[in-house]
Design a protein around this motif. Structure first.
Motif, short mmCIF file in Angstrom:
data_model
loop_
_atom_site.label_atom_id
_atom_site.label_comp_id
_atom_site.label_asym_id
_atom_site.label_seq_id
_atom_site.Cartn_x
_atom_site.Cartn_y
_atom_site.Cartn_z
N ALA A 90 -1.15 13.80 2.67
CA ALA A 90 -0.38 14.26 1.51
C ALA A 90 -1.25 14.23 0.26
O ALA A 90 -1.29 15.20 -0.53
N MET A 91 -1.98 13.13 0.08
CA MET A 91 -2.83 12.99 -1.11
C MET A 91 -3.92 14.06 -1.11
O MET A 91 -4.22 14.66 -2.14
N PHE A 92 -4.52 14.25 0.07
CA PHE A 92 -5.61 15.22 0.16
C PHE A 92 -5.11 16.62 -0.18
O PHE A 92 -5.75 17.35 -0.93
N PHE A 115 -8.26 11.47 -8.46
CA PHE A 115 -9.38 11.07 -7.62
C PHE A 115 -9.61 9.56 -7.68
O PHE A 115 -9.71 8.90 -6.65
N VAL A 139 -5.06 21.13 -3.90
CA VAL A 139 -4.38 22.11 -4.75
C VAL A 139 -4.75 21.89 -6.20
O VAL A 139 -5.03 22.83 -6.95
N LEU A 140 -4.80 20.59 -6.59
CA LEU A 140 -5.14 20.27 -7.97
C LEU A 140 -6.56 20.74 -8.30
O LEU A 140 -6.79 21.36 -9.35
N GLU A 151 1.22 4.27 -2.87
CA GLU A 151 1.04 5.71 -2.66
C GLU A 151 2.27 6.48 -3.11
O GLU A 151 2.16 7.58 -3.65
N PHE A 178 8.87 12.35 13.24
CA PHE A 178 7.71 12.86 12.52
C PHE A 178 7.06 14.01 13.25
O PHE A 178 6.89 15.11 12.70
N LEU A 190 -4.27 19.24 -16.38
CA LEU A 190 -5.01 19.42 -15.13
C LEU A 190 -6.29 18.60 -15.17
O LEU A 190 -6.64 17.92 -14.21
N MET A 193 -16.48 16.18 -3.63
CA MET A 193 -15.73 14.92 -3.75
C MET A 193 -14.52 14.94 -2.82
O MET A 193 -14.19 13.93 -2.20
N LEU A 194 -13.88 16.10 -2.73
CA LEU A 194 -12.71 16.22 -1.85
C LEU A 194 -13.12 15.95 -0.40
O LEU A 194 -12.44 15.20 0.31
N TYR A 252 0.84 -1.21 0.00
CA TYR A 252 0.00 0.00 0.00
C TYR A 252 0.87 1.26 0.00
O TYR A 252 0.63 2.20 -0.76
N VAL A 284 -0.75 9.98 7.36
CA VAL A 284 0.26 10.82 6.70
C VAL A 284 0.06 10.79 5.19
O VAL A 284 0.01 11.83 4.53
N ILE A 285 -0.10 9.56 4.65
CA ILE A 285 -0.25 9.43 3.21
C ILE A 285 -1.54 10.10 2.75
O ILE A 285 -1.58 10.87 1.78
N GLY A 286 -2.62 9.83 3.51
CA GLY A 286 -3.90 10.43 3.14
C GLY A 286 -3.84 11.94 3.18
O GLY A 286 -4.40 12.62 2.31
N ILE A 343 -13.65 12.33 0.05
CA ILE A 343 -12.39 11.59 0.15
C ILE A 343 -11.81 11.73 1.56
O ILE A 343 -11.35 10.74 2.16
N VAL A 351 -7.01 15.49 -12.59
CA VAL A 351 -8.11 15.46 -11.61
C VAL A 351 -8.76 14.08 -11.63
O VAL A 351 -8.94 13.44 -10.60
N THR A 386 -7.65 3.66 -1.45
CA THR A 386 -8.43 3.66 -0.21
C THR A 386 -9.21 2.36 -0.07
O THR A 386 -9.30 1.80 1.02
N LEU A 389 -13.87 9.66 3.91
CA LEU A 389 -13.61 8.24 3.66
C LEU A 389 -12.30 7.82 4.31
O LEU A 389 -12.22 6.77 4.97
N GLY A 390 -11.27 8.67 4.16
CA GLY A 390 -9.97 8.36 4.77
C GLY A 390 -10.10 8.21 6.27
O GLY A 390 -9.57 7.26 6.87
N ILE A 414 2.01 9.45 -5.78
CA ILE A 414 2.46 10.83 -5.58
C ILE A 414 3.40 11.23 -6.72
O ILE A 414 3.28 12.31 -7.30
N PHE A 459 -6.74 7.48 -6.13
CA PHE A 459 -6.70 7.60 -4.67
C PHE A 459 -7.84 6.80 -4.06
O PHE A 459 -7.68 6.14 -3.03
N PHE A 519 1.42 11.75 -9.90
CA PHE A 519 0.72 13.05 -9.87
C PHE A 519 1.65 14.14 -10.36
O PHE A 519 1.31 14.96 -11.21
N PHE A 569 -2.60 17.35 -2.06
CA PHE A 569 -2.35 17.43 -3.50
C PHE A 569 -3.65 17.60 -4.27
O PHE A 569 -3.76 18.47 -5.14
N LEU A 570 -4.64 16.77 -3.91
CA LEU A 570 -5.90 16.85 -4.64
C LEU A 570 -6.58 18.20 -4.44
O LEU A 570 -7.22 18.74 -5.34
#
Lengths: 530, 126, 142
Positions: free
Chosen positions: B87-89, A188, B94-95, A161, C36, A180, B29-30, A157, B83-85, B33, A184, A195, B36-37, A165, A191, A168, B91-92
């Protein structure tokens, strides 16, 4: 109540640490990943020296490839090897366990990356290096290699990730609108897929209390089978999404054509195959009982993916979107291998994934060259490239044949195994789907070839009119780019003509997946009874 | 008892998350997410068995943690996932923001740059 | 945001947070703490200083770009694992050295080096993100 140190003799505690010396040779298991990560970080540190970046990246990549060759040869002859981080006894520590499947995939991924880096070396390099392009490439390879070499599901997992990253970052380098938009959808849905994987991991941990792959293979059979089927279903959904299998494939044709063609090539070659690899690993090695129950589902998924992939490719006018659909069709073959299982399906599926890794990378690279010559991404406006560059037309045609699985090209051999497997289990539906997939892929590929190379000019103009938009080859494409594509296609051709070693490796890889005895033994756990 | 409550809470998290993710607006959606995390983290926490015992820390002068210590592994898994979630969140987020600025769209239906709605028919010769 | 009170207190607050982050980092082996959480505290210090004094001043104060700090962190974390190469133990094994120091002894270990690496990675990436976000906000004010 606290037990004081005086009443406990340290010798009475169960052992948790490994007490055997580790051979230096075993470091070949982790070094590829360590070099990827540390090399990527180092490239980030020296990103000011642009001249250094390419040379350093290639040095790291070649070192990784050399280590992986050594690793591959070793697992081929001596069986799986494993190393558990931090000197812990498995299953407590995070294990890296490598068998023929993982080592072969990792090697193919590194080769594809080297080719892509060489291909991209002159192009827009100076513009992209500033954003840490090469660091991201190394990070992506670290994620992919880590996923192939790890022996721990949670670690898988994490590598997913890492890969996500990095991808992306690569996908939005340049920052055009279309990128872009693609990012998106890609972001989505991918990710979401990881999950789902995490949800499956949570249930699996709750059920059997371990996430070490060898340990799971050992105890999975003794657990409540209904709950295991739920976990396997979640994994099937998550990895199917990563692999872009029907019906969760929509993100791939929406995003893979948006970045530069070299990055598309890297994605098309590596990312979906990690999903395919994870499916092979979980369905065949870890939860064979649950796979048997899910078999009808996997068969339906495989049939639809096999058919809809090339059909989608036929309907496209955008060259790289069409290739994206061919990638999906290839994933259908891997799914068919998982659905057939047994001594034909597993090596067939694995070998097809390996073939797809190289072929799809090459496909995107050649498509990138075609786009550079014609200055468009529309198949209808590309005509006449055969006159401009006959080499490209040969490369493209070889790739079409390889993807379709026509003899004697690389794709033929795994398809032969799959067909043999489907017929031996009387699975006529799958057998027909595999054959129709080959037919459709040939039609889709040949149609593209005819429009792009065979026609003199653009669609809708008289057949004799030549295409005025084509740029001279010497200006439009750089020498490293064409060289890299030729080398990769030559490799695909050579592997297709000499399939013996591939067959042998695939057979060993499949036998280790079907019978986890050697795998668990390598991780230093008791061998399960099957 | 607390397990049932947590399980129900996970269910509520998942319901809300799926409802939000099925929306067309990127920002919803964000949020889906993110929820969900958190739901998944709570799920792993619950599945690692809930106990109200001692923390898994070896005190000074001891060799093993005190009897009945809580399971530290789910916590390590969750920390990694958080941590991973995160970072992803980020990124998404900002995206999504960039996409909102550049494409002028918060609605996935109108985001058709990569997949044009009026896609041309495939070439018909050959 | 840039009130006089905040601007006066921010430098000392940031300094205290940075020192505290190192304390948390070094405490981390056997007690709650670690690289961390320490890195997060340090990154918050930088973010606070950035809000108070402006991003340009923070960038000149930390001298190296935050991403370089993160890259260096990955390199030393990876390196701490490679030290086990010489001891014939698997990657990332904990190796300890006890150096006498006055009446007590100081424990130096590879997990600590690894944790320092993690600290730098977290500090670097989080402060890079924070500074980038603060920068765009400044652009909007101008």
């Amino acid at each position: 109540m606290a037990t004081s140190a005086h009443t406990i003799d340290p010798g009475d505690l169960p052992r948790a640490m490994l007490e055997v010396a580790t051979s230096l040779n075993d470091y070949v298991i982790v070094l590829p990943i360590v070099i990827c990560l540390m090399g990527g970080a180092f490239l980030l540190l020296v990103r000011g020296w642009r001249g250094l970046q390419l040379g350093l990246t290639l040095t790291f990549l070649v070192a990784i490839a050399a280590l992986e060759v050594q690793l591959f040869v070793r697992v081929l002859y001596d069986g799986p090897v494993a190393m558990t981080m931090g000197n812990w006894l498995p299953p407590f520590g995070i294990t890296f366990a490598v068998d023929v499947l993982g080592a072969g995939f990792a090697l193919a991924a590194t080769i594809a990356t080297i080719v892509v880096v060489v291909y991209y070396s002159t192009d827009t390099m100076l513009r992209e290096v500033r954003y840490g392009f090469y660091s991201l490439i190394m990070l992506l390879l670290a994620g992919v290699t880590g996923a192939f070499l790890t022996g721990d599901l949670f670690n898988l997992y994490v590598w997913f990730e890492v890969m996500l990253i990095a991808s992306f970052g690569l996908m939005i380098i340049g920052g055009r609108k279309i990128q872009l938009d693609g990012a998106v959808k890609y972001g989505f849905l991918n990710f979401l897929a990881t999950t789902f994987f995490l949800i499956g991991l949570g249930y699996l941990y709750g059920l059997i209390g371990t996430l070490n792959m060898a340990d799971i293979a050992r105890v999975a059979g003794q657990t409540d089978s209904a709950a295991m089927i739920a976990v396997a279903g979640l994994f099937l959904l998550a990895f199917g999404m990563k692999a872009a299998a029907f019906p969760v494939n929509a993100w791939l044709p929406a995003s893979y054509h948006t970045p530069d063609s070299a990055i598309s090539a890297l994605f098309g070659g590596l990312l979906t195959k990690v999903g395919a690899y994870a499916l092979l690993r979980t369905m065949i090695l870890l939860m064979p009982a649950a796979r048997d129950v899910l078999d009808p589902v996997i068969t339906v998924v495989a049939v639809f993916t096999l058919l809809l992939g090339p059909m989608g490719a036929m309907a496209q006018t955008n060259l790289r979107r069409a290739i994206g659909f061919l990638v999906i069709g290839g994933i259908g073959s891997v799914m068919a291998g998982i659905a057939i299982s047994g001594p034909y399906g597993v090596p067939g599926g694995g070998l097809y994934a390996l073939h797809s890794m190289l072929t799809m990378t090459a496909f995107y690279l050649v498509a990138g060259l075609v786009e550079q010559i014609s200055g468009t991404d529309d198949i209808r406006k590309m005509g006449g490239i055969y006159r401009a560059s006959s080499v490209l037309s040969i490369l493209f045609l070889v790739l079409v044949f390889a993807a379709a699985g026509l003899p004697p090209f690389l794709g033929f051999w795994p398809k032969l195994l799959l067909l043999q497997g489907a017929l031996s289990t009387d699975d006529w539906l799958l057998a027909a789907a595999i054959l129709v997939n080959s037919l459709f892929t040939s039609i889709a590929g040949a149609r593209i070839w005819a429009h792009v190379f065979w026609r003199n000019g653009r669609e809708g103009e008289p057949a004799t009119a030549s295409n005025p938009d084509l740029k001279p080859v010497s200006e439009a494409i750089s020498r490293p780019a064409i060289l890299a594509s030729v080398v990769l296609v030559a490799l695909i051709l050579y592997m297709g003509l000499r399939p013996n070693i591939l067959f042998e490796s695939a057979r060993i890889a499949a036998s280790d997946l079907l019978d986890p005895a050697r795998y668990t033994q390598a991780v230093n756990l008791e061998v399960p009874e099957r | 008892m607390i397990e049932q409550v947590l399980a129900a809470l996970v269910g509520i998290f998942f319901t809300a998350a799926i409802y939000l993710i099925l929306s067309k607006a990127i920002i919803r959606m964000l949020l889906g997410i993110a929820i969900l995390g958190n739901g998944v983290n709570l799920l792993i926490f619950t599945l690692g068995r809930v106990s109200r015992e001692v923390p898994p820390i070896v005190s000074d002068g001891e060799l093993i943690p005190a009897e009945g210590f809580a399971n530290p592994l789910p916590q390590a898994l969750i920390l990694t996932a958080i941590v991973i979630g995160f970072a992803m969140f980020t990124f998404l987020l900002v995206l999504g923001y960039r996409a909102y600025q550049e494409l002028n769209a918060d609605n996935t239906d109108t985001m058709r740059v990569a997949e044009p709605k009026d896609a041309p028919r495939p070439p018909l010769s050959y | 945001m840039r009130t006089v009170i905040f601007r006066t207190i921010a430098p000392s607050l940031a300094a205290i947070m940075l020192v505290f982050s190192v304390f948390v980092l070094l405490r981390g082996h056997n007690e709650p703490g670690g690289g961390f959480i320490g890195g997060l505290i340090a990154a918050s210090a930088i973010a606070i200083y950035g809000i108070a004094a402006g991003v340009t001043e923070v960038r000149s104060a930390i001298r190296v770009p935050p991403l370089n700090i993160a890259g260096f962190g990955v390199v030393i974390a990876g390196f701490s694992g490679l030290l086990s190469l010489g001891e014939h133990v698997p990657y990332l094994s904990g190796l300890w050295a006890f150096i006498p120091f006055g009446n007590s002894e100081v424990a130096i270990s590879t997990p600590m080096v690894f944790d320092i690496g993690v600290y730098l990675v977290v500090l670097g990436t989080v402060s890079a993100v924070a500074l980038a976000l603060e920068e765009t906000e400044e652009d909007h004010h101008d």
